[in-house]
Enzyme design. Structure first.
Site, PDB file in Angstrom:
ATOM      1  CB  ALA A 247      -0.894  -0.016   1.224  1.00  0.00           C
ATOM      2  CE  LYS A 248      -2.826   6.105  -1.886  1.00  0.00           C
ATOM      3  NZ  LYS A 248      -3.526   6.853  -2.880  1.00  0.00           N
ATOM      4  NE  ARG A 249      -3.303   6.409   3.875  1.00  0.00           N
ATOM      5  CZ  ARG A 249      -4.304   5.752   3.316  1.00  0.00           C
ATOM      6  NH1 ARG A 249      -4.361   4.452   3.380  1.00  0.00           N
ATOM      7  NH2 ARG A 249      -5.262   6.396   2.706  1.00  0.00           N
ATOM      8  N   GLY A 251       4.721   2.605   2.147  1.00  0.00           N
ATOM      9  CA  GLY A 251       5.918   2.665   1.317  1.00  0.00           C
ATOM     10  C   GLY A 251       5.918   1.623   0.206  1.00  0.00           C
TER      11      GLY A 251
END
Ligand code: GLU
Length: 285
Positions: A247-249, A251
């Site tokens: 997930a982008k959060r 990383g």
């Protein structure tokens, strides 16, 4: 036969490998036309740099769209932040038919209520049906309060996913009354996406498997608005070797980062993930 598809990035961060793969699937499956729509409703969280970066990354990956913010077309505007009046028309219809209701309860109220919501199978709290209002006056504008869709408790919402086959979610069990209009006086994701996919004439929605329950909610909205739903193709989520979702959060591998590390588009779209992680590790040394 043509299939009109769409790419719908939310510019709250950089696009990562998961987005790239879902978007590439959407681009490959669309026959005839592909629409790019920026889901920038939450202007406080969306930043213009991320919108510009998303368009640039998609172009670099070789994904081309025929209609969107940087190429115009008959269905402009393609930014949700510019489509508020369309969402309000849908709010008006849903409120007039009493499919939705104003719901003043904050998350904190809910957590402390005697009727504290129990989590559904996805871990998301189910809104307690006892808190539905009996009756309420119809205002001219939704402003000030969140509005929720009243789900038909116990009803099985079934659809045929193009990749997964039959999918069923039970209203009131897998998900409860969901927000269609936010306290900030903005359409919520579920409503905006249904209005856009309908008005933009999208035939097939390609999205990640994490949105299967959202799709069931949206099918109830299509029904309440008396609109035919599109087909749905839920793409697999990109997971690392340990099965953890990227997930982008946390990383997840940003396209930008991979590009700077010298990775080519084909490797991002179709290559093994372990190679991608290795590239980034080497580049950061
Ligand atoms: N903007 C959403 C996202 O980036 C798209 C969800 C959808 O396909 O409806 O996850």
């Amino acid at each position: 036969m043509t299939t009109r598809g769409r790419l719908a990035p939310t510019p709250t961060g950089l696009l990562h490998v998961g987005h790239a793969r879902t978007f590439a699937t959407a681009a490959r499956r669309a026959a005839g036309s592909l629409v790019l729509r920026l889901e920038d409703l939450d202007l406080a969280r969306c930043q213009p740099e991320f919108a510009a970066a998303a368009l640039e990354d998609l172009h670099w990956l070789g994904l081309d769209w025929q209609e969107g913010p940087d190429c115009g077309g008959p269905h402009a505007p393609y930014r949700q932040s510019e489509r508020d009046s369309l969402y309000r028309e849908a709010w008006q219809r849903l409120a007039a038919s009493r499919a939705i209701y104003p719901s003043p309860h904050s998350r904190r109220d809910l957590a402390t209520a005697a009727t504290a919501p129990h989590p559904g199978p996805d871990g998301e709290p189910i809104f307690p049906p006892q808190l539905r209002p009996e009756d309420w006056p119809l205002p001219a504008d939704p402003g000030g309060l969140p509005w929720r869709f009243r789900v038909p408790d116990g009803r099985e919402v079934c659809f045929e996913d193009v990749r997964l086959g039959p999918v069923t979610r039970t209203a009131g069990v897998d998900f409860g009354d969901f927000v269609v209009w936010r306290r900030e006086n903005l359409a919520a994701y579920e409503l905006a996406v249904v209005v856009d996919d309908h008005l933009m004439g999208i035939d097939e929605v390609v999205r990640g498997e994490d949105l299967l329950t959202s799709t069931a909610r949206q099918l109830l909205l299509y029904e309440a608005l008396d609109w035919p739903p599109p087909r749905f193709f839920h793409a697999p989520l990109v997971v690392d070797a340990a099965g953890q979702r990227l997930a982008k959060r946390t990383g997840g591998l940003a396209i930008r980062e991979l590009r700077q590390a010298g990775v080519v588009p084909a490797a991002i779209l179709d290559g093994p993930l372990t190679e991608l992680t290795e590239h980034v590790r080497q580049a950061n040394r």
